[in-house]
Scaffold this motif. Structure first.
Motif, PDB file in Angstrom:
ATOM      1  N   SER A   9     -42.571  22.032 -18.090  1.00 15.40           N
ATOM      2  CA  SER A   9     -42.189  23.396 -17.718  1.00 15.40           C
ATOM      3  C   SER A   9     -43.032  24.465 -18.382  1.00 15.40           C
ATOM      4  N   ARG A  10     -43.621  24.158 -19.541  1.00 17.89           N
ATOM      5  CA  ARG A  10     -44.408  25.140 -20.278  1.00 17.89           C
ATOM      6  C   ARG A  10     -45.764  25.347 -19.607  1.00 17.89           C
ATOM      7  N   TYR A  11     -46.131  26.612 -19.432  1.00 17.78           N
ATOM      8  CA  TYR A  11     -47.438  26.956 -18.880  1.00 17.78           C
ATOM      9  C   TYR A  11     -47.845  28.323 -19.384  1.00 17.78           C
ATOM     10  N   ALA A  12     -49.109  28.665 -19.219  1.00 16.00           N
ATOM     11  CA  ALA A  12     -49.623  29.953 -19.676  1.00 16.00           C
ATOM     12  C   ALA A  12     -49.188  31.052 -18.707  1.00 16.00           C
ATOM     13  N   VAL A  13     -48.389  31.980 -19.218  1.00 17.97           N
ATOM     14  CA  VAL A  13     -47.869  33.084 -18.414  1.00 17.97           C
ATOM     15  C   VAL A  13     -48.741  34.315 -18.648  1.00 17.97           C
ATOM     16  N   ARG A  14     -49.169  34.933 -17.566  1.00 16.86           N
ATOM     17  CA  ARG A  14     -50.015  36.119 -17.677  1.00 16.86           C
ATOM     18  C   ARG A  14     -49.433  37.331 -16.940  1.00 16.86           C
ATOM     19  N   GLU A  15     -48.170  37.202 -16.532  1.00 20.26           N
ATOM     20  CA  GLU A  15     -47.499  38.337 -15.901  1.00 20.26           C
ATOM     21  C   GLU A  15     -46.026  38.317 -16.320  1.00 20.26           C
ATOM     22  N   TYR A  16     -45.631  39.395 -16.996  1.00 18.24           N
ATOM     23  CA  TYR A  16     -44.287  39.483 -17.555  1.00 18.24           C
ATOM     24  C   TYR A  16     -43.562  40.700 -16.994  1.00 18.24           C
ATOM     25  N   PHE A  17     -42.224  40.603 -16.967  1.00 15.99           N
ATOM     26  CA  PHE A  17     -41.431  41.791 -16.720  1.00 15.99           C
ATOM     27  C   PHE A  17     -41.591  42.718 -17.920  1.00 15.99           C
ATOM     28  N   GLU A  18     -41.365  44.003 -17.732  1.00 17.67           N
ATOM     29  CA  GLU A  18     -41.594  44.998 -18.786  1.00 17.67           C
ATOM     30  C   GLU A  18     -40.586  44.928 -19.927  1.00 17.67           C
ATOM     31  N   ASN A  19     -39.385  44.393 -19.654  1.00 17.59           N
ATOM     32  CA  ASN A  19     -38.340  44.445 -20.674  1.00 17.59           C
ATOM     33  C   ASN A  19     -38.698  43.604 -21.903  1.00 17.59           C
ATOM     34  N   LYS A  20     -38.322  44.145 -23.059  1.00 15.50           N
ATOM     35  CA  LYS A  20     -38.571  43.491 -24.342  1.00 15.50           C
ATOM     36  C   LYS A  20     -37.655  42.285 -24.505  1.00 15.50           C
ATOM     37  N   VAL A  21     -38.127  41.344 -25.281  1.00 13.29           N
ATOM     38  CA  VAL A  21     -37.312  40.200 -25.655  1.00 13.29           C
ATOM     39  C   VAL A  21     -36.478  40.616 -26.862  1.00 13.29           C
ATOM     40  N   GLU A 112     -37.864  26.708 -23.776  1.00 15.87           N
ATOM     41  CA  GLU A 112     -36.456  26.295 -23.832  1.00 15.87           C
ATOM     42  C   GLU A 112     -35.519  27.488 -23.651  1.00 15.87           C
ATOM     43  N   LEU A 113     -35.931  28.659 -24.158  1.00 13.36           N
ATOM     44  CA  LEU A 113     -35.110  29.868 -24.082  1.00 13.36           C
ATOM     45  C   LEU A 113     -35.315  30.660 -22.786  1.00 13.36           C
ATOM     46  N   GLY A 114     -36.148  30.136 -21.874  1.00 13.67           N
ATOM     47  CA  GLY A 114     -36.392  30.829 -20.611  1.00 13.67           C
ATOM     48  C   GLY A 114     -37.459  31.899 -20.698  1.00 13.67           C
ATOM     49  N   LEU A 115     -38.249  31.867 -21.762  1.00 15.09           N
ATOM     50  CA  LEU A 115     -39.324  32.842 -21.952  1.00 15.09           C
ATOM     51  C   LEU A 115     -40.664  32.218 -21.591  1.00 15.09           C
ATOM     52  N   GLY A 116     -41.626  33.080 -21.307  1.00 10.92           N
ATOM     53  CA  GLY A 116     -42.978  32.619 -21.046  1.00 10.92           C
ATOM     54  C   GLY A 116     -43.889  33.019 -22.187  1.00 10.92           C
ATOM     55  N   THR A 117     -44.964  32.269 -22.352  1.00 17.62           N
ATOM     56  CA  THR A 117     -45.940  32.550 -23.400  1.00 17.62           C
ATOM     57  C   THR A 117     -47.344  32.300 -22.889  1.00 17.62           C
ATOM     58  N   CYS A 118     -48.292  32.875 -23.581  1.00 24.32           N
ATOM     59  CA  CYS A 118     -49.695  32.535 -23.377  1.00 24.32           C
ATOM     60  C   CYS A 118     -50.364  32.553 -24.739  1.00 24.32           C
ATOM     61  N   TRP A 119     -51.035  31.480 -25.047  1.00 31.05           N
ATOM     62  CA  TRP A 119     -51.698  31.278 -26.324  1.00 31.05           C
ATOM     63  C   TRP A 119     -53.101  31.865 -26.202  1.00 31.05           C
ATOM     64  N   TYR A 148     -40.498  37.719 -20.503  1.00 30.20           N
ATOM     65  CA  TYR A 148     -39.839  37.104 -19.356  1.00 30.20           C
ATOM     66  C   TYR A 148     -40.845  37.017 -18.217  1.00 30.20           C
ATOM     67  N   PRO A 149     -41.185  35.806 -17.773  1.00 30.04           N
ATOM     68  CA  PRO A 149     -42.203  35.662 -16.729  1.00 30.04           C
ATOM     69  C   PRO A 149     -41.731  36.189 -15.383  1.00 30.04           C
TER      70      PRO A 149
END
Length: 171
Positions: A9-21, A112-119, A148-149
């Protein structure tokens, strides 16, 4: 989520919603990095969460990609080569390896928390250092964007077949 599902499920996310985590979730992600193993348990790392819009605007030039300038949060991961373990036979420094393990733990926790990341590792560390004051001896090694992706569908990952990368008892 089972570990196999989490990895897929993990992948590099490059587009997020504006809301802060929420900071509670960001702390959970950083805590996963804190709990990562490190050579000789030296833990040669520091984590700086950036969620302030003024600081984010200043940091966007450190990695000049349009999407990077729109991230709602990021985590700068610092390493200290003076604190890290060195292999005695050849003085191989394990700081970057330790930091990589911590970042990987954080990417999986975020997923796991439903967030996206990009390293991100291709950045101008001088810009980072001019914006974020850090401790003596620490250098920025990686940036983890987090949010949030927009599209929560993991793309199909192209990976080599197992028989292309695995051998037993020698190459």
């Amino acid at each position: 989520m089972h570990f196999k599902e989490l990895m897929k499920s993990r992948y590099a996310v490059r587009e997020y919603f504006e809301n802060k985590v929420d900071r509670t979730l960001l702390k959970e992600v950083v805590n996963a990095g804190r709990l990562a193993p490190s050579a000789a348990n030296r833990q040669p790392w520091q984590f700086v969460v950036v969620d302030d819009d003024v600081l984010l605007a200043k940091l966007k030039d450190s990695y000049q990609r349009e999407w990077f300038g729109k991230v709602p949060n990021l985590i700068i991961i610092y390493g200290n080569h003076e604190e890290s373990w060195k292999r005695p036979y050849d003085n191989k420094d394990h700081c970057d390896i330790d930091v990589a393990i911590a970042v990987d733990h954080m990417t999986l926790m975020a997923t796991e928390l439903g967030l996206g990341t990009c390293w991100v590792c291709h950045f101008d560390k001088d810009i980072i250092n001019s914006v974020i004051e850090n401790k003596k001896g620490f250098e920025p090694i990686a940036i983890l964007t987090i949010g949030y992706p927009v599209d929560n569908t993991a793309p199909i990952k192209k990976r080599k077949n197992l028989d292309e990368v695995l051998s037993f008892n020698g190459l």
